[in-house]
Design a protein around this motif. Structure first.
Motif, short mmCIF file in Angstrom:
data_model
loop_
_atom_site.label_atom_id
_atom_site.label_comp_id
_atom_site.label_asym_id
_atom_site.label_seq_id
_atom_site.Cartn_x
_atom_site.Cartn_y
_atom_site.Cartn_z
N GLU A 165 29.88 41.94 50.84
CA GLU A 165 30.18 40.52 50.67
C GLU A 165 29.68 40.02 49.32
OE1 GLU A 165 29.55 36.47 53.27
OE2 GLU A 165 27.79 37.76 52.96
N THR A 166 28.48 40.41 48.96
CA THR A 166 27.88 39.96 47.70
C THR A 166 28.69 40.45 46.51
OG1 THR A 166 25.69 40.02 48.73
CG2 THR A 166 25.76 39.99 46.33
N LEU A 167 29.08 41.72 46.53
CA LEU A 167 29.87 42.27 45.42
C LEU A 167 31.23 41.59 45.31
CD1 LEU A 167 29.02 46.05 45.88
CD2 LEU A 167 28.20 44.55 44.06
N ARG A 168 31.82 41.26 46.45
CA ARG A 168 33.12 40.56 46.42
C ARG A 168 32.96 39.18 45.77
NH1 ARG A 168 34.88 36.69 49.42
NH2 ARG A 168 33.30 37.01 51.04
N ILE A 169 31.94 38.42 46.19
CA ILE A 169 31.72 37.09 45.63
C ILE A 169 31.37 37.20 44.14
CG2 ILE A 169 30.22 35.05 45.72
CD1 ILE A 169 29.95 35.57 48.74
N ALA A 170 30.65 38.27 43.77
CA ALA A 170 30.24 38.45 42.37
C ALA A 170 31.37 38.93 41.48
CB ALA A 170 29.08 39.43 42.30
N GLY A 171 32.53 39.27 42.07
CA GLY A 171 33.70 39.57 41.24
C GLY A 171 34.03 41.03 41.07
N HIS A 222 24.38 46.34 30.64
CA HIS A 222 25.80 46.30 30.99
C HIS A 222 26.00 45.32 32.15
CE1 HIS A 222 29.80 47.46 32.39
NE2 HIS A 222 29.94 48.10 31.23
N PRO A 223 26.95 44.37 32.02
CA PRO A 223 27.13 43.33 33.05
C PRO A 223 27.37 43.87 34.45
CG PRO A 223 28.35 42.76 31.07
CD PRO A 223 27.84 44.15 30.86
N LYS A 224 28.18 44.93 34.58
CA LYS A 224 28.48 45.46 35.91
C LYS A 224 27.25 46.11 36.55
CE LYS A 224 32.89 44.47 36.39
NZ LYS A 224 33.39 43.60 37.48
N ILE A 225 26.47 46.79 35.73
CA ILE A 225 25.27 47.42 36.26
C ILE A 225 24.27 46.35 36.70
CG2 ILE A 225 23.33 48.96 35.75
CD1 ILE A 225 25.15 50.35 33.70
N ARG A 226 24.10 45.32 35.88
CA ARG A 226 23.18 44.24 36.23
C ARG A 226 23.68 43.50 37.49
NH1 ARG A 226 19.32 42.53 32.60
NH2 ARG A 226 19.50 40.39 33.36
N THR A 227 24.99 43.32 37.60
CA THR A 227 25.54 42.68 38.80
C THR A 227 25.22 43.50 40.04
OG1 THR A 227 27.35 41.59 37.61
CG2 THR A 227 27.68 42.00 39.95
N PHE A 228 25.36 44.81 39.94
CA PHE A 228 25.08 45.68 41.09
C PHE A 228 23.59 45.62 41.45
CE2 PHE A 228 24.22 49.86 43.07
CZ PHE A 228 25.11 49.79 44.12
N VAL A 272 27.16 32.47 43.47
CA VAL A 272 26.96 32.74 42.05
C VAL A 272 27.13 31.41 41.32
CG1 VAL A 272 27.74 33.99 40.03
CG2 VAL A 272 27.83 35.09 42.27
N PHE A 273 26.07 30.99 40.62
CA PHE A 273 26.08 29.70 39.92
C PHE A 273 26.31 29.92 38.43
CE2 PHE A 273 22.90 27.90 43.25
CZ PHE A 273 23.93 27.79 44.17
N SER A 274 27.23 29.16 37.87
CA SER A 274 27.55 29.20 36.44
C SER A 274 27.04 27.94 35.76
CB SER A 274 29.06 29.35 36.25
OG SER A 274 29.51 30.56 36.82
N PRO A 275 27.02 27.91 34.42
CA PRO A 275 26.52 26.72 33.72
C PRO A 275 27.20 25.44 34.20
CG PRO A 275 26.76 28.51 32.18
CD PRO A 275 27.32 29.01 33.48
N GLY A 276 26.38 24.43 34.42
CA GLY A 276 26.85 23.15 34.93
C GLY A 276 26.56 22.95 36.40
#
Length: 395
Positions: free
Chosen positions: A304-310, A283-289, A135-139
């Protein structure tokens, strides 16, 4: 803003020349420049809007591709802005080298390996496997090498999203490639071509007479060689035309890897549906899923993906997100906790029967328990037919 990118582009041109104009050297050059110029703290998407409105971006390059905004075009170097909202990039490799930097939003990125098995003209059948997920954040800066060393997919969980790429043309063959999971490589810019008239006529036939559509599709498929058949199926998939059972049988009988190719073409529908679902949910959680589903080929990868995504409580959070995708909530009523738990357990373990049994024990006496138990079973039967949920049905 034009001055900012002119300065960055001129600096990049000088360093590229100093490296003997070697495309292989440019990913490190581009990554270092993006780090030095600190664009996340010097530029915003709002400023890009203002520059576009004022005409400051005119004449900087080809603006024919939606979502790609030219910001600098030099003798060798290009700088491009990438706009994101609900897009879901299929797996692809590039024919340029350089680097990306995320400026706004949060992007999900997976990198894949491809093991080629058989070439069929411009197509290659093989096996795709996920190497990494991040997961990449700004910067964040991502160097880009041309070719198969970077086969990746990108989806932005947050919207809007904005990234910058600093690039030069690669030294290898021109033309990028796209990959469809579980294992088909195709030229990215292959759509329609010689199949255009066939697809248009088939689309019309489907609207007029479904039986005639199947007959005409089958007749076309029978008269094509292997590559021609794949081209026809590929073009039909991109136009969301259904593949008749007779054509599926023809593909399985004539192509030694027909099952793999048909499954791979389902990845087109998968990315289209991902875009549709992202467009329907904020909704952020729905979009994450949704993003996690897109980046996962199995329940193991999904967990694994859900764990890394928080996701701190993956079962409950997945159950809530999944209920938002499949439960009719027009009445505005939230599903009960026991149903959310059963949906999440079913999704992440694959054991639907046990999830229902546990729900019936823990929620004994609930007024709608029988209906909810039936719903969970029927929902997972239906989801098994939908490519967007494919990872839920592989360990």
């Amino acid at each position: 803003m034009r001055t900012l990118f002119a300065g960055l582009g001129t600096d990049a041109e000088a360093r590229f020349a100093g490296a003997g104009r070697s495309p292989a050297a440019f990913p490190q050059i581009a990554a270092a420049l993006l780090d030095e110029w600190d664009l996340p703290n010097r530029l915003s998407l709002a400023e890009v809007w203002e520059a576009a409105a004022s005409g400051d971006l005119a004449g900087l390059g080809d603006q024919s591709k939606p979502g790609l905004v030219p910001l600098f075009s030099g003798a060798n170097v290009r700088i491009v802005g990438h706009l994101w909202s609900d897009a879901a990039d299929r797996l692809h490799q590039h024919d340029w080298t350089g680097a990306f930097q995320v400026l706004e939003g949060q992007s999900f990125n997976s990198v894949y390996d491809f093991e080629a098995a058989r070439e069929i003209d411009e197509f290659t059948a093989g096996t795709l496997s996920r190497r990494t997920f991040d997961v990449f954040s700004p910067g964040h800066i991502q160097p880009v090498e041309e070719g198969r060393s970077l086969i990746h997919s990108v989806v932005y969980c947050e919207k809007p999203g904005f990234a910058i790429s600093l690039r030069v043309a690669g030294g290898g063959p021109r033309g990028a490639y796209e990959y469809l999971r579980p294992g088909l490589r195709s030229p990215s810019h292959r759509r329609r071509d010689g199949s255009a008239a066939q697809i248009d006529l088939l689309s019309q036939a489907l609207q007029v007479d479904p039986a005639a559509y199947e007959d005409k599709f089958s007749a076309l498929a029978e008269g094509l060689d292997e590559a021609g058949l794949i081209r026809l199926l590929d073009a039909a998939a991109f136009d969301s035309l259904p593949i008749p059972e007779t054509v599926i049988e023809t593909t399985l009988n004539r192509l030694p890897d027909g099952g793999l190719i048909l499954a791979s073409l389902d990845d087109i529908e998968r990315s289209d549906k991902t875009r549709e679902l992202l467009g329907e949910h904020d909704h952020p959680k729905i979009r994450t899923f949704i993003c996690a589903l897109f980046h996962s080929e199995s329940r193991r990868e999904l967990n694994e993906t859900l764990r890394i995504a928080g996701f701190a409580d993956p079962v409950v959070e997945s159950g809530r997100a999944l209920s938002a995708l499949i439960v009719d909530d027009e009445a505005g009523e939230l599903p009960p906790d026991y149903l959310v738990q059963a949906l999440g357990e079913s999704a992440l373990t694959g054991d639907v029967g046990n999830a229902i049994a546990v729900m019936r024990t823990q929620a004994a006496g609930a007024p709608l328990l029988d209906a909810h138990s039936q719903f969970v079973g029927e929902a997972f039967e239906a989801m098994e037919e939908a490519p967007v949920f494919r990872c839920l049905f592989t360990a």
